[in-house]
Design an enzyme around this catalytic site. Sequence first.
Site, PDB file in Angstrom:
ATOM      1  N   HIS A  24      47.196   2.469   6.694  1.00  0.00           N
ATOM      2  CA  HIS A  24      46.695   3.096   5.462  1.00  0.00           C
ATOM      3  C   HIS A  24      47.779   3.939   4.770  1.00  0.00           C
ATOM      4  O   HIS A  24      47.588   4.369   3.633  1.00  0.00           O
ATOM      5  CB  HIS A  24      45.494   3.994   5.757  1.00  0.00           C
ATOM      6  N   ASP A  67      42.724  -5.303  11.707  1.00  0.00           N
ATOM      7  CA  ASP A  67      41.930  -4.069  11.724  1.00  0.00           C
ATOM      8  C   ASP A  67      40.728  -4.259  10.791  1.00  0.00           C
ATOM      9  O   ASP A  67      40.822  -4.964   9.781  1.00  0.00           O
ATOM     10  CB  ASP A  67      42.794  -2.902  11.229  1.00  0.00           C
ATOM     11  N   HIS A  96      39.508  -2.412   8.726  1.00  0.00           N
ATOM     12  CA  HIS A  96      39.733  -1.826   7.401  1.00  0.00           C
ATOM     13  C   HIS A  96      40.944  -2.477   6.730  1.00  0.00           C
ATOM     14  O   HIS A  96      41.898  -2.857   7.406  1.00  0.00           O
ATOM     15  CB  HIS A  96      39.979  -0.313   7.513  1.00  0.00           C
ATOM     16  N   ASP A 118      39.019  -2.070  15.824  1.00  0.00           N
ATOM     17  CA  ASP A 118      37.757  -1.494  15.354  1.00  0.00           C
ATOM     18  C   ASP A 118      36.814  -2.534  14.769  1.00  0.00           C
ATOM     19  O   ASP A 118      35.720  -2.189  14.318  1.00  0.00           O
ATOM     20  CB  ASP A 118      37.992  -0.350  14.350  1.00  0.00           C
TER      21      ASP A 118
HETATM   22 ZN   LIG Z   1      40.519   0.516  10.982  1.00  0.00          ZN
END
Ligand SMILES: [Zn+2]
Length: 600
Positions: A326, A362, A364, A453
Amino acid sequence: MASDMRPPNSKKGGVPSHARVSDQACHDKFQSCDGDGKPSRAAVNGVSVKENHGTCSSNPDHAGAVLVDGAKGSIAQSGHVDSADYDCAGCLHGENGSPMACDLQQESDRDQAGHTLDDLFFFDDEEEDDIDWEPSARIVENRWFCTNCTMPNMDEVTHCQNCNDHKGSEVLAGYDVFQASFAQAALISADTALPPGSTAIGFDEQMLLHSEVEIKPNPHPERPNRLRAIAASLAAAGIFPSKCALVPPREITKKELLMVHTSDHVESVEQTKNMLYSYFTSDTYANKESARAAKLAAGLCADLASLIVSGRVNNGFALVRPPGHHAGVKQAMGFCLHNNAAVAALAAQKAGAKKVLIVDWDVHHGNGTQEIFEGNKSVLYISLHRHEDGNFYPGTGAAHEVGVLDGQGFSVNIPWSCGGVGDDDYIFAFQHVVLPIAAEFAPDITIVSAGFDAARGDPLGCCDVTPAGYSQMTSMLTTCSEGRLLIILEGGYNLRSISSSATEVVKVLLGDGPCYGKGAAAPSKEGMQTVLQVLEIQQQYWPVLVPILASLQAQQGLALSKYGPAKSAHGIETGVLFKQPLRKTFVAECWETFVLECAP
Ligand SMILES: [Zn+2]
Ligand SMILES: [Zn+2]
């Protein structure tokens, strides 16, 4: 918690509302102290100041951290933070050194306030102006937090209602055993003779020192035990450190970081070492050890990439934190300080790789990685993630984000439209999108931003990928770049899930076959729709996808595409990152998802 985590220079007000938030977000327990030291609600330009143990948080429009030095009772700012925007001079500091938060924002900003973990954990209807509210009292009241998944449970239950782990979890029991062997293990040096096909692992215990200092009503999910649990699992499987080559720890240099991040960003992370604790966003913390941990994480990733490209080792696993995907050009967010995968990609290129593939599984979207490489056709970024029309953190990663300028077609987003995505959807997408594009791109090294995740049991991701699924995906990626594969840990918050998943991944790196027993993957209806959408958009950049799309459409009985011609529908500008505003805080979004979608 922040209500809107916006990229630098974006304007407030463009943040999509999150309908499911509204019921509980209005509890708005953000509190800070006014000039008299009494708690009052406040927010700092959209980033809320937390409770009466709170910190001053930076304006996300500025790429810097606001740093609170509790020991000295002073406060400093770093990075771009413009003191004209607000004044932290009113901050109070308790006698014990605990900083008190400052009241910095107009009441109207409360409407923008997001969802706090407190909102999610404690479902009462306290009055917003309850100045006697004490988070520390609530921590111990009738609840325990699961070691394995961090979720709260009532005292009367002995097993976690989310993950079923026992109150006295032994998930970390093997770490002591690992520690002893790790301390004795030899590190790779210039003279080390490595057998062909070696697997290297990057790990250093100093990365365990990065942790959240501030006392919160609930544990932060990105916690040191994540690394301990994976290390213990790898040791119990007899593969780490005994069967792996160990990379010596090295802090990444400023020069290397500046190839990815701005100098202001690098400096703002560096300054955190002078403060007891600090926050880049309301859920992206730092303590005195965080800058070093972040530099070690990036340094280990860079050196692993170099070792792989140089041929000294075949592949590698970076057991590192803080995570990185991120972290963008000029901002830390989503628990990420430096972008480890991006640093590794550039290190690989410095070592001789011309083309680098980054696969991000991931749950996200790796908005930071995409931003860094969106105009770079020598680094192909492919991400599979929950997106849900931008309603899943961070909100970026729509299928029509394809890169910009020369980089068009070199960002490939596979955005799931719902939670619960499992092995079959991931493997189907690998078969029909990831591997065909990878084969056409022909990378010299493949880097995986490997968050776990999306794993079954993860409290934030709420998906259903099993260790066997990760094993299969890893095995499939070994067919790219002649097996030169670097796995970098990103997210993943259920310790048992991430341990078993990472262990199966490393087994594949060591030469074991995948443990996924099924043949052809049968995608869900939603998964198929996502893959078709991606094929529609990406086929103009990757001709190899044209017959794949035609075949799937025929199977689906789709004479005409549901999505229409990609170019006219989306056009060149759609590759620009952040056209879609970033969502609220990572933690709030994810935990809200858990509470509302996963909780029984
Ligand atoms: Zn994540
Ligand atoms: Zn649990």
